[in-house]
Design an enzyme around this catalytic site. Sequence first.
Site, PDB file in Angstrom:
ATOM      1  N   GLY A   1      31.120 -38.462   7.758  1.00 23.41           N
ATOM      2  CA  GLY A   1      30.589 -37.324   6.999  1.00 23.41           C
ATOM      3  C   GLY A   1      29.680 -37.789   5.882  1.00 23.41           C
ATOM      4  O   GLY A   1      29.202 -38.923   5.892  1.00 23.41           O
ATOM      5  N   ASN A   2      29.410 -36.920   4.924  1.00 22.52           N
ATOM      6  CA  ASN A   2      28.597 -37.298   3.758  1.00 22.52           C
ATOM      7  C   ASN A   2      29.071 -36.513   2.535  1.00 22.52           C
ATOM      8  O   ASN A   2      30.023 -35.739   2.629  1.00 22.52           O
ATOM      9  CB  ASN A   2      27.104 -37.072   4.046  1.00 22.52           C
TER      10      ASN A   2
END
Length: 402
Positions: A212-213
């Site tokens: 993810g981020n």
Amino acid sequence: MNIFSGKKILLGVTGGIAAYKSTFLTRLLVKAGASVRVILTPAARDFVTPLTLSTLSKNPVLSSFTNEDDDNDLWNNHVDLGLWADLMIIAPATANTMSKMVTGNIDNLLLAVYSSAKCPVYFAPAMDLDMYKHPSTTANFEKLASYGNYMIPAGDGELASGLSGKGRMAEPEEIMSFVGKQLEQDLPLFGKKCLITAGPTHESLDPVRFIGNHSTGKMGMALAHNLANRGAQVILIMGPSSVNSEHYFIHRIDVTSAQEMYDTVHKHIAHQDYAIFSAAVADYRPATTADQKIKKSADTLTIELVKNPDILASVGAMENRPFLVGFALETENELEHAFAKAKKKNTDLLILNSMKDKGAGFGTDTNKITMIDRLGNAEVFPLKSKELVAKDIIDEVIKRTQ
Ligand code: PMT
């Protein structure tokens, strides 16, 4: 949340039997989240008590130019009251009060506030059927409408006189619905549709892990609220985020992965006027997702990644597409990369934010942007709250689509 929440409303009550319905109307407005201040004409006090209305509105009720209950005889400033209000509703409006509203015969506080109010004014007539039909009354309806006031028509039915016909004040629920619809229609982007992507995507490795981020969804949410507050219907397609989006014009659809975001965007993109892609979408996802938790064994682990579809580019390639706004989050050679992205993804506007700028990009409540248009013009904006950045972006979208 609804169109009344946070609104400052003056409710004027005049002297007719329908004044009792103003108590229900006060209750509905307060329940809908409005701040309500009630002004009674002297005649209205014979029909409904200030105590009832002050209890329901949670504010003192005003009915004369000076406050008789106060030892200092404080002046109730009609100009301040008129300026305070976002809107004024006069319900019931008697034939007598309407005729004074027409002629400017200001002999009580309610009429003084009405004539100094700068906000929209709604009036709900209530009287016996013959008075309602009288040429002087119908002429006054027309005059009041020509001054810019909104008339909430009376209903048909049994009247206090025992007669039956037109003249019953609209029911409080009908008044709410009439005013609510008008408020919506008066918003500048009423009838416009906008799709927004926001937040991160999570690409599953196994049942407990993902790639993810750091996107929180705050930038996209600020854009959604700005549009919704101006009356646009917003479809907000949001990756995993804890940011609250409650708004009567925002329809939020939660998604997890880039593929899910892509599918959802394409399900809803037709007939949108604008589309804004502020999501931080993972460019790659694991080639396979393990059914069970991946166990720790060797010292290194190699994960094969495959490309995700580019959602923005896919919409940019559509023949009949909405006005398209993309984002670019860069860490180096920002302008060069952003120009290339704008061209490749065919955006009308590209919003560049750089991780090099303090207070810009992921997570923060602020952002610093550069807007790049189709002709390659780049406008640099100072650091601002994400709400104000959203306003700048939407102002520009409106300017370019009018
Ligand atoms: O959510 P916040 O914490 O408030 O942070 C806001 C933000 C930094 C995420 C936001 O301002 C922002 O910059 N969003 C875009 C981030 C990004 O992924 O940029 P990009 O340069 O990788 O992508 C370019 C554009 O293509 C973006 O509009 C992106 O949504 C879109 N894209 C990218 C890849 C992909 N597979 N599909 C896409 O639609």
